[in-house]
Write a protein that holds these residues in place. Structure first.
Motif, PDB file in Angstrom:
ATOM      1  N   VAL A 161     -54.375 -19.142 -20.192  1.00  0.00           N
ATOM      2  CA  VAL A 161     -54.438 -19.288 -18.732  1.00  0.00           C
ATOM      3  C   VAL A 161     -55.295 -20.494 -18.359  1.00  0.00           C
ATOM      4  N   LYS A 162     -56.437 -20.658 -19.015  1.00  0.00           N
ATOM      5  CA  LYS A 162     -57.298 -21.824 -18.745  1.00  0.00           C
ATOM      6  C   LYS A 162     -56.564 -23.126 -19.054  1.00  0.00           C
ATOM      7  N   PHE A 163     -55.837 -23.132 -20.160  1.00  0.00           N
ATOM      8  CA  PHE A 163     -55.068 -24.313 -20.546  1.00  0.00           C
ATOM      9  C   PHE A 163     -54.076 -24.688 -19.449  1.00  0.00           C
ATOM     10  N   LEU A 164     -53.363 -23.695 -18.950  1.00  0.00           N
ATOM     11  CA  LEU A 164     -52.361 -23.954 -17.916  1.00  0.00           C
ATOM     12  C   LEU A 164     -52.990 -24.301 -16.565  1.00  0.00           C
ATOM     13  N   GLN A 165     -54.161 -23.761 -16.287  1.00  0.00           N
ATOM     14  CA  GLN A 165     -54.803 -24.010 -14.998  1.00  0.00           C
ATOM     15  C   GLN A 165     -55.507 -25.368 -14.927  1.00  0.00           C
ATOM     16  N   ASP A 166     -55.991 -25.860 -16.046  1.00  0.00           N
ATOM     17  CA  ASP A 166     -56.706 -27.128 -16.041  1.00  0.00           C
ATOM     18  C   ASP A 166     -55.737 -28.273 -15.747  1.00  0.00           C
ATOM     19  N   GLU A 167     -56.002 -28.993 -14.683  1.00  0.00           N
ATOM     20  CA  GLU A 167     -55.071 -30.027 -14.214  1.00  0.00           C
ATOM     21  C   GLU A 167     -54.819 -31.117 -15.252  1.00  0.00           C
ATOM     22  N   SER A 168     -55.869 -31.652 -15.837  1.00  0.00           N
ATOM     23  CA  SER A 168     -55.663 -32.759 -16.783  1.00  0.00           C
ATOM     24  C   SER A 168     -54.946 -32.282 -18.048  1.00  0.00           C
ATOM     25  N   THR A 169     -55.276 -31.093 -18.530  1.00  0.00           N
ATOM     26  CA  THR A 169     -54.603 -30.549 -19.705  1.00  0.00           C
ATOM     27  C   THR A 169     -53.137 -30.280 -19.411  1.00  0.00           C
ATOM     28  N   PHE A 170     -52.870 -29.683 -18.261  1.00  0.00           N
ATOM     29  CA  PHE A 170     -51.493 -29.380 -17.858  1.00  0.00           C
ATOM     30  C   PHE A 170     -50.668 -30.662 -17.745  1.00  0.00           C
ATOM     31  N   GLN A 171     -51.245 -31.695 -17.157  1.00  0.00           N
ATOM     32  CA  GLN A 171     -50.544 -32.972 -17.006  1.00  0.00           C
ATOM     33  C   GLN A 171     -50.259 -33.615 -18.368  1.00  0.00           C
ATOM     34  N   ARG A 172     -51.253 -33.587 -19.266  1.00  0.00           N
ATOM     35  CA  ARG A 172     -51.053 -34.167 -20.602  1.00  0.00           C
ATOM     36  C   ARG A 172     -49.973 -33.419 -21.376  1.00  0.00           C
ATOM     37  N   TRP A 173     -50.044 -32.096 -21.333  1.00  0.00           N
ATOM     38  CA  TRP A 173     -49.056 -31.280 -22.037  1.00  0.00           C
ATOM     39  C   TRP A 173     -47.656 -31.575 -21.503  1.00  0.00           C
ATOM     40  N   SER A 174     -47.511 -31.591 -20.184  1.00  0.00           N
ATOM     41  CA  SER A 174     -46.213 -31.843 -19.570  1.00  0.00           C
ATOM     42  C   SER A 174     -45.691 -33.233 -19.896  1.00  0.00           C
ATOM     43  N   GLY A 175     -46.593 -34.187 -20.068  1.00  0.00           N
ATOM     44  CA  GLY A 175     -46.180 -35.530 -20.436  1.00  0.00           C
ATOM     45  C   GLY A 175     -45.640 -35.622 -21.852  1.00  0.00           C
ATOM     46  N   LEU A 176     -46.030 -34.675 -22.691  1.00  0.00           N
ATOM     47  CA  LEU A 176     -45.550 -34.649 -24.071  1.00  0.00           C
ATOM     48  C   LEU A 176     -44.296 -33.809 -24.251  1.00  0.00           C
ATOM     49  N   TYR A 177     -44.227 -32.703 -23.506  1.00  0.00           N
ATOM     50  CA  TYR A 177     -43.132 -31.766 -23.724  1.00  0.00           C
ATOM     51  C   TYR A 177     -42.966 -30.848 -22.516  1.00  0.00           C
ATOM     52  N   GLN A 178     -41.726 -30.628 -22.132  1.00  0.00           N
ATOM     53  CA  GLN A 178     -41.396 -29.631 -21.120  1.00  0.00           C
ATOM     54  C   GLN A 178     -40.215 -28.829 -21.651  1.00  0.00           C
ATOM     55  N   ALA A 179     -40.405 -27.527 -21.754  1.00  0.00           N
ATOM     56  CA  ALA A 179     -39.409 -26.662 -22.396  1.00  0.00           C
ATOM     57  C   ALA A 179     -38.041 -26.718 -21.724  1.00  0.00           C
ATOM     58  N   ASP A 180     -37.994 -27.056 -20.457  1.00  0.00           N
ATOM     59  CA  ASP A 180     -36.694 -27.152 -19.793  1.00  0.00           C
ATOM     60  C   ASP A 180     -36.120 -28.564 -19.841  1.00  0.00           C
ATOM     61  N   ILE A 213     -49.378 -12.789 -16.094  1.00  0.00           N
ATOM     62  CA  ILE A 213     -50.260 -11.874 -15.350  1.00  0.00           C
ATOM     63  C   ILE A 213     -51.528 -12.609 -14.937  1.00  0.00           C
ATOM     64  N   GLY A 214     -52.121 -13.335 -15.869  1.00  0.00           N
ATOM     65  CA  GLY A 214     -53.340 -14.081 -15.565  1.00  0.00           C
ATOM     66  C   GLY A 214     -53.136 -15.101 -14.461  1.00  0.00           C
ATOM     67  N   LEU A 215     -52.037 -15.827 -14.501  1.00  0.00           N
ATOM     68  CA  LEU A 215     -51.751 -16.822 -13.462  1.00  0.00           C
ATOM     69  C   LEU A 215     -51.492 -16.154 -12.116  1.00  0.00           C
ATOM     70  N   LEU A 216     -50.760 -15.046 -12.124  1.00  0.00           N
ATOM     71  CA  LEU A 216     -50.505 -14.323 -10.877  1.00  0.00           C
ATOM     72  C   LEU A 216     -51.793 -13.755 -10.306  1.00  0.00           C
ATOM     73  N   ASP A 217     -52.677 -13.255 -11.168  1.00  0.00           N
ATOM     74  CA  ASP A 217     -53.973 -12.742 -10.711  1.00  0.00           C
ATOM     75  C   ASP A 217     -54.824 -13.845 -10.088  1.00  0.00           C
ATOM     76  N   GLU A 218     -54.587 -15.077 -10.523  1.00  0.00           N
ATOM     77  CA  GLU A 218     -55.322 -16.223  -9.977  1.00  0.00           C
ATOM     78  C   GLU A 218     -54.637 -16.808  -8.738  1.00  0.00           C
ATOM     79  N   GLY A 219     -53.554 -16.180  -8.282  1.00  0.00           N
ATOM     80  CA  GLY A 219     -52.922 -16.608  -7.038  1.00  0.00           C
ATOM     81  C   GLY A 219     -51.666 -17.434  -7.161  1.00  0.00           C
TER      82      GLY A 219
END
Length: 122
Positions: free
Chosen positions: A27-46, A74-80
Motif C-alpha cells: 500500500v505504501k509503495f502504491l501511495q508514494d507518488e514518486s515510487t508510483f510514477q517510477r513504477w508506471s514508467g517502467l511497466y503498466q500491466a494493461d 482493502i488498504g487503498l480503499l481504507d485510505e480513501g
C-alpha cells in the motif's frame, strides 16, 4: 532488472499478502507518488507490450486490482481510494479485476459500491 522487478513484484506481493508487513509495504509503495510514477514508467500491466509506458493512466486502486492482491485493494480503499475512478485500458478497477478473474477483489469492490453499469474500456 528494473523492468523485471516492475513487472513481477505485484505477483509476489499477492502470494505473500497474508503478511501484514507485505500488505502495508504494498500500500505504501502504491501511495508514494514518486515510487508510483517510477513504477508506471517502467511497466503498466494493461500495456504489457509498451516498453516505455509513461505516466500512469489510471488510479492506484485500478493497478492494484488488475494485479489482484485483495489486501492491497482493502488498504487503498481504507485510505480513501475512489472505487469508481475512471482510467486505464479497461476503464475502471472493477473491469480490471474482473478481467483477471480476481473474485475476492471483485466482491470487495462491489461491497464498497462499485458501479456495475459504468462503462469499461477497450
Amino acid at each position: 532488472m528494473a523492468r523485471y522487478a516492475a513487472e513481477y513484484w505485484m505477483g509476489y506481493a499477492t502470494l505473500a499478502e497474508t503478511s501484514e508487513n507485505v500488505v502495508q509495504t504494498t500500500v505504501k509503495f502504491l501511495q508514494d507518488e514518486s515510487t508510483f510514477q517510477r513504477w508506471s514508467g517502467l511497466y503498466q500491466a494493461d500495456r504489457k507490450w509498451d516498453n516505455s509506458p509513461g505516466p500512469p493512466r489510471a488510479s492506484r486502486l485500478y493497478y492494484a486490482c488488475l494485479g489482484g492482491p485483495v489486501a492491497a485493494a482493502i488498504g487503498l480503499l481504507d485510505e480513501g481510494a475512489d472505487v469508481n475512478a475512471q482510467g486505464g485500458r479497461y476503464g475502471n478497477a472493477l473491469q480490471a479485476t474482473s478481467l483477471g478473474g480476481h473474485r475476492k477483489t471483485v466482491q470487495l469492490l462491489l461491497d464498497k459500491g462499485a458501479d456495475v453499469n459504468t462503462q469499461g474500456g477497450v
